[in-house]
Design a protein around this motif. Structure first.
Motif, PDB file in Angstrom:
ATOM      1  N   THR A   1       0.824  -1.212   0.000  1.00  0.00           N
ATOM      2  CA  THR A   1       0.000   0.000   0.000  1.00  0.00           C
ATOM      3  C   THR A   1       0.859   1.264   0.000  1.00  0.00           C
TER       4      THR A   1
ATOM      5  N   VAL B   1     -14.310  -1.318   3.264  1.00  0.00           N
ATOM      6  CA  VAL B   1     -13.423  -0.232   2.857  1.00  0.00           C
ATOM      7  C   VAL B   1     -11.961  -0.630   3.040  1.00  0.00           C
ATOM      8  N   ALA B   2     -11.686  -1.454   4.055  1.00  0.00           N
ATOM      9  CA  ALA B   2     -10.313  -1.922   4.259  1.00  0.00           C
ATOM     10  C   ALA B   2      -9.903  -2.878   3.140  1.00  0.00           C
TER      11      ALA B   2
ATOM     12  N   PHE C   1     -11.014  -2.778   0.014  1.00  0.00           N
ATOM     13  CA  PHE C   1     -10.774  -1.948  -1.171  1.00  0.00           C
ATOM     14  C   PHE C   1      -9.481  -1.155  -1.030  1.00  0.00           C
ATOM     15  N   ASP C   2      -9.296  -0.528   0.136  1.00  0.00           N
ATOM     16  CA  ASP C   2      -8.114   0.322   0.342  1.00  0.00           C
ATOM     17  C   ASP C   2      -6.817  -0.464   0.297  1.00  0.00           C
ATOM     18  N   ASN C   3      -6.870  -1.747   0.592  1.00  0.00           N
ATOM     19  CA  ASN C   3      -5.670  -2.576   0.481  1.00  0.00           C
ATOM     20  C   ASN C   3      -5.484  -3.083  -0.952  1.00  0.00           C
TER      21      ASN C   3
ATOM     22  N   PRO D   1      -5.370  -0.150  -4.497  1.00  0.00           N
ATOM     23  CA  PRO D   1      -4.119   0.622  -4.571  1.00  0.00           C
ATOM     24  C   PRO D   1      -2.871  -0.255  -4.670  1.00  0.00           C
ATOM     25  N   SER D   2      -2.866  -1.392  -3.968  1.00  0.00           N
ATOM     26  CA  SER D   2      -1.691  -2.262  -4.034  1.00  0.00           C
ATOM     27  C   SER D   2      -1.449  -2.749  -5.457  1.00  0.00           C
TER      28      SER D   2
ATOM     29  N   THR E   1     -17.665  -5.893  -2.450  1.00  0.00           N
ATOM     30  CA  THR E   1     -16.577  -4.929  -2.596  1.00  0.00           C
ATOM     31  C   THR E   1     -15.298  -5.620  -3.038  1.00  0.00           C
TER      32      THR E   1
ATOM     33  N   GLY F   1     -13.446  -4.720  -6.556  1.00  0.00           N
ATOM     34  CA  GLY F   1     -12.030  -4.376  -6.668  1.00  0.00           C
ATOM     35  C   GLY F   1     -11.325  -5.194  -7.723  1.00  0.00           C
TER      36      GLY F   1
END
Length: 283
Positions: A46, A83-84, A86-88, A91-92, A141, A145
């Motif tokens: 990340t 959300v965690a 997706f956020d991981n 972007p990774s 989600t 992703g």
């Protein structure tokens, strides 16, 4: 080849790393929690700065690689908050692909997911066997992703005609020790309807990754990676008729053949799964 494998400590990652090493390749594992052994490096995907720096070179360990296998991710819905996930994951994937572009790496395999086919099939699939021809139907989600990552890869390959990215829509990954649970599913066909009774032996998945690295040319390709059979002892035609009676069946189903079509991988990679839970349990 010199190959970076992200997520090499995961269930699929372990099999991929072992297979690549067994076939003579040099492997560098990037994982947030890295094993304390040669070739394993703790890299937070990340953090783009870490990713770019590690892809470009790692002190005396490597000064450049030939290919990247990107497997690292929160591996399924519901493990952490949406959300965690997706956020991981998203972007990774962008960080790994962007770092590869900056480093001039042209050969990449990524872990997509069978979930983009519409799992858990609360809404019937458009037809059986399912394949890569219909539009993605993410229902979580996590799956959203994976779909967005595939779209990113399509555009990056459009930007760079020399870039090769293979997105593998892996089915439910199984190791030999997992097969002991399979007999418990046989009396209720609905227990595994959520992915059309599919699975992929981690060893066969690793072989698909290797073949993609060896034979795929430039451009983007998505492909389902599943075993040639189902998790069930009942014939596939019987399962489809009972559980999905309103879904068109587009071919004559033979025996216990997979309902997750693997014809694309067979055609483009010359890949054929060689393991089955039936062999492991003697059934």
């Amino acid at each position: 080849m010199r190959i970076i494998v992200t997520g090499g400590n995961g269930k699929l990652g372990r099999a991929v790393v072992a297979h690549l090493k067994e076939t003579g390749h040099e492997v560098f594992v990037f994982d947030r929690v890295a094993a304390r052994e040669p070739g394993y490096f703790p890299v937070d995907l990340t953090d783009y700065g870490q990713v770019l720096d590690a892809v470009l070179g790692l002190e005396e360990h490597h000064s450049g690689v030939d290919a990247i296998v990107h497997l690292a991710a929160v591996p399924a819905p519901g493990i952490v908050p949406d959300v965690a996930t997706f956020d991981n994951n998203v972007p990774s994937t962008y960080h790994v692909l962007q770092a590869a572009r900056r480093a001039g790496i042209k050969r990449i395999v990524t872990a997509s997911s069978e979930t983009v086919l519409g799992l858990p099939f609360d809404i019937d699939p458009p037809y059986i066997p399912v394949d890569e021809a219909y539009d993605a139907r993410p229902e979580s989600t996590y799956s959203l992703g994976k779909h967005l990552e595939e779209q990113l890869e399509i555009q990056l390959c459009r930007w760079d005609p020399e870039l090769s990215i293979t997105a593998m829509r892996f089915s439910n990954v199984m190791e030999p020790g997992d097969y002991a649970a399979f007999p418990s599913w046989q009396d209720d066909a609905t227990l595994r309807r959520w992915n059309l009774w599919g699975y992929i032996d981690a060893r066969d998945a690793a072989d698909a990754v290797l073949k993609a690295l060896e034979v795929r040319g430039p451009g983007f390709e998505r492909m389902i990676i599943a075993n040639a059979d189902t998790v069930m002892e009942r014939p596939s035609a019987e399962l489809a008729a009972e559980v999905f009676p309103d879904v068109p069946v587009t071919k004559q189903l033979e025996g216990r053949e997979t309902l997750l079509s693997i014809e694309t991988a067979r055609r483009l990679l010359g890949w054929e799964p060689s393991h089955s839970w039936r062999d492991e349990l003697g059934r």
